[in-house]
Design an enzyme around this catalytic site. Structure first.
Site, PDB file in Angstrom:
ATOM      1  N   LYS A  16     -65.197 106.819 -44.216  1.00  0.00           N
ATOM      2  CA  LYS A  16     -65.969 105.704 -44.759  1.00  0.00           C
ATOM      3  C   LYS A  16     -65.735 104.415 -43.985  1.00  0.00           C
ATOM      4  O   LYS A  16     -66.462 103.461 -44.143  1.00  0.00           O
ATOM      5  CB  LYS A  16     -65.673 105.532 -46.237  1.00  0.00           C
ATOM      6  CG  LYS A  16     -64.243 105.282 -46.563  1.00  0.00           C
ATOM      7  CD  LYS A  16     -64.048 105.347 -48.069  1.00  0.00           C
ATOM      8  CE  LYS A  16     -62.575 105.324 -48.405  1.00  0.00           C
ATOM      9  NZ  LYS A  16     -62.270 105.869 -49.703  1.00  0.00           N
ATOM     10  N   ARG A  17     -64.707 104.385 -43.150  1.00  0.00           N
ATOM     11  CA  ARG A  17     -64.513 103.191 -42.333  1.00  0.00           C
ATOM     12  C   ARG A  17     -65.592 103.087 -41.263  1.00  0.00           C
ATOM     13  O   ARG A  17     -65.872 102.009 -40.759  1.00  0.00           O
ATOM     14  CB  ARG A  17     -63.157 103.188 -41.633  1.00  0.00           C
ATOM     15  CG  ARG A  17     -62.027 103.538 -42.535  1.00  0.00           C
ATOM     16  CD  ARG A  17     -60.763 102.735 -42.376  1.00  0.00           C
ATOM     17  NE  ARG A  17     -59.848 103.100 -43.448  1.00  0.00           N
ATOM     18  CZ  ARG A  17     -59.967 102.708 -44.697  1.00  0.00           C
ATOM     19  NH1 ARG A  17     -60.952 101.911 -45.064  1.00  0.00           N
ATOM     20  NH2 ARG A  17     -59.116 103.104 -45.621  1.00  0.00           N
TER      21      ARG A  17
END
Ligand code: GLU
Length: 492
Positions: A253-254
């Site tokens: 998700k980064r």
């Protein structure tokens, strides 16, 4: 034999595209064989599991159209399908392993284990349990258990030789037993770990084919030991490739939105998302790129799954989604837009906020543009502030992302409390603190109330907006990321 497959998500955090990916392949394979697809909830990590997250998994998978034949919410002949309701079953099976000597009780303290690990690391050895409690006298073990001394149950692992096994996609895999740790099977709180629970459940639920992520390959030797110890036949195992970011690191998700709700809220059609996921490590026999789940099922061939890490490419997904949208009839298009967001249920949380600020209906849309639509693209100039520097803004946004990440209750008041305490801890006036947040979330300095907006948008959209705002402010280098992490840790 009836083919039975399962997807087994843990209800921690937001439902992940990886869960939909595994569910798709398991469901397609089972249905292609006239079999059944099962949903099992793996909630043995009590501290991290939540009922809200479990519900979110049901909602997201149903939205995607990946429904199941048996599961915690609909029952079935092999339940319960929620692991926290099967503790007695795991306990009985752990006792069998202790009796046969396939497992043993370990009383080592965390301090001792830490020390062993440090010593192994300094000798550049793979950290693993050193066998300290293996040789304990059975009478001593019984006495210590009677005294109520905390202990875990560990798996006995051969010292020598190799574990060999067949992966349906990868052929023979060989892992030296030296690399396999004496896995904890039952924690001191009596809960099983994944490894015990997955083997017991896959067997008792008569799972015939396990299609799961490649990150579980290294755990396979432990599972094989357990199947042998119980004297059970093993289901066929297929380790599917992990989805990857464009830089080929594991999808995270980064770097990419990974929450299914992000895709739902952004207006991706589930059939487009599933079509796209169906291309991840797979190609249709006629190589066509556009297909429905039913078409994929009718032509499915497990031998066509490849193991090279498929890249989850948002631009391609957007192209595909646009294709599906343009293929709708005008009537379908309107229905789908209404299903997406323009309906009473979805608008009701924001309607009262807008009503009090409206003189003419024509004033409505400009107020809700960032809630229903993508927010405007930002540059560093948008964040200009009389007291906050660019670095301050980045730090505020970075710490807000970290704080919101771990917030369980995504409601207005809880959001307010979390942000207020963060601003206090950072010694920044709330008014100043909120300024970059307003801009990052809405693209504007004046909006509907911020905490209602955050609650309405949901975690996935908020995260992706805050992250892209940090990028607009110049981004964070690896080194600065480390520094920010330290500064955040010192605050909370
Ligand atoms: N609970 C595991 C997960 O969340 C399931 C892995 C498996 O499919 O065995 O990834």
């Amino acid at each position: 034999m009836t083919v039975r497959t399962r997807v087994a998500p843990s209800p921690t955090g937001d439902p992940h595209v990886g869960t939909a990916y595994m569910a798709l392949f398991n469901r397609v394979f089972a249905k292609s064989q006239g079999g059944r697809f099962i949903l099992r909830i793996e909630d043995t990590d009590q501290a991290r599991s939540s009922a809200a997250s479990e519900q979110a998994i049901y909602d997201a998978l149903r939205w995607a159209g990946l429904d199941w034949d048996e599961g915690p919410d609909i029952g079935g002949d092999f339940g319960p399908y929620r692991q926290s309701e099967r503790l007695e079953i795991y306990r009985r099976h752990a006792d069998r392993l202790l009796e046969s000597g396939a497992a043993f009780r370990c009383f080592c303290t965390q301090e001792r284990l830490d020390e062993v690990r440090r010593a192994q690391q300094s000798r550049r050895e793979t950290p693993r349990y050193d066998g300290h409690c293996l040789a304990l006298d059975p009478h001593e073990v019984a006495a210590r258990v009677d005294r109520g001394e905390p202990n875990v149950v560990r798996l006995r692992v051969p010292e020598e030789g190799d574990c060999r096994f067949e992966d349906g996609l990868r052929g023979e895999i060989v892992i030296p037993w030296r690399q396999v740790d004496s896995q904890v099977l039952v924690k001191s709180d009596g809960f099983p770990t994944y490894h015990l629970a997955v083997v017991v459940d896959d067997h008792l639920m008569q799972i015939s084919h396990v299609l799961r992520g490649e990150e579980w390959i290294s755990s396979f030797p432990k599972h094989q030991l357990l199947y042998h110890a119980f004297g059970w036949p093993m289901p066929a195992h297929y380790h599917l490739p992990l989805l990857r970011n464009p830089d080929t690191s594991k999808l995270s998700k980064r770097k990419n939105p990974t929450g299914l709700n992000y895709y739902r809220r952004s207006g991706y059609l589930p059939e487009a998302l599933l079509n796209y996921l169906g291309l991840m490590g797979y190609s249709m026999p006629d190589e066509r790129e556009l297909f429905t789940v039913d078409e994929m099922t009718a032509a499915f061939d497990l031998n066509r799954v490849s193991t090279g890490g498929p890249v989850f490419d948002l631009a391609k997904l957007d192209w595909m989604n646009g294709h599906y949208i343009r293929a709708l009839t005008p009537g379908q298009f309107m229905d789908r837009v209404a299903d997406w967001a323009l309906n009473r249920d979805n608008l009701s949380p924001i309607a009262p906020l807008v009503q009090t600020r409206t003189e003419r209906f024509i004033d409505i849309l400009p107020q809700v543009d960032y809630l229903l639509g993508e927010r405007a693209k930002l540059t560093a100039a948008d964040f200009e502030h009389k007291t906050l520097s660019v670095e301050d803004c980045r730090r505020i946004l970075d710490h807000a992302v970290r704080r919101l990440e771990t917030l369980d209750d995504w409601q207005r008041d809880a959001l307010y409390t979390a942000i207020k305490s963060l601003a206090d801890a950072m010694d920044i006036k709330m008014r100043d603190f909120l300024s970059p947040l307003f801009i990052a979330v809405s693209g504007r300095a004046v909006t509907l109330p911020l905490f209602d907006s955050l609650a309405y948008l949901g975690r996935d959209l908020v995260r992706s907006r805050l992250r892209s705002a940090i990028e607009a402010l110049g981004g964070v280098s690896k080194k600065e990321g480390k520094r920010l992490e330290r500064s955040y840790r010192a605050l909370v």
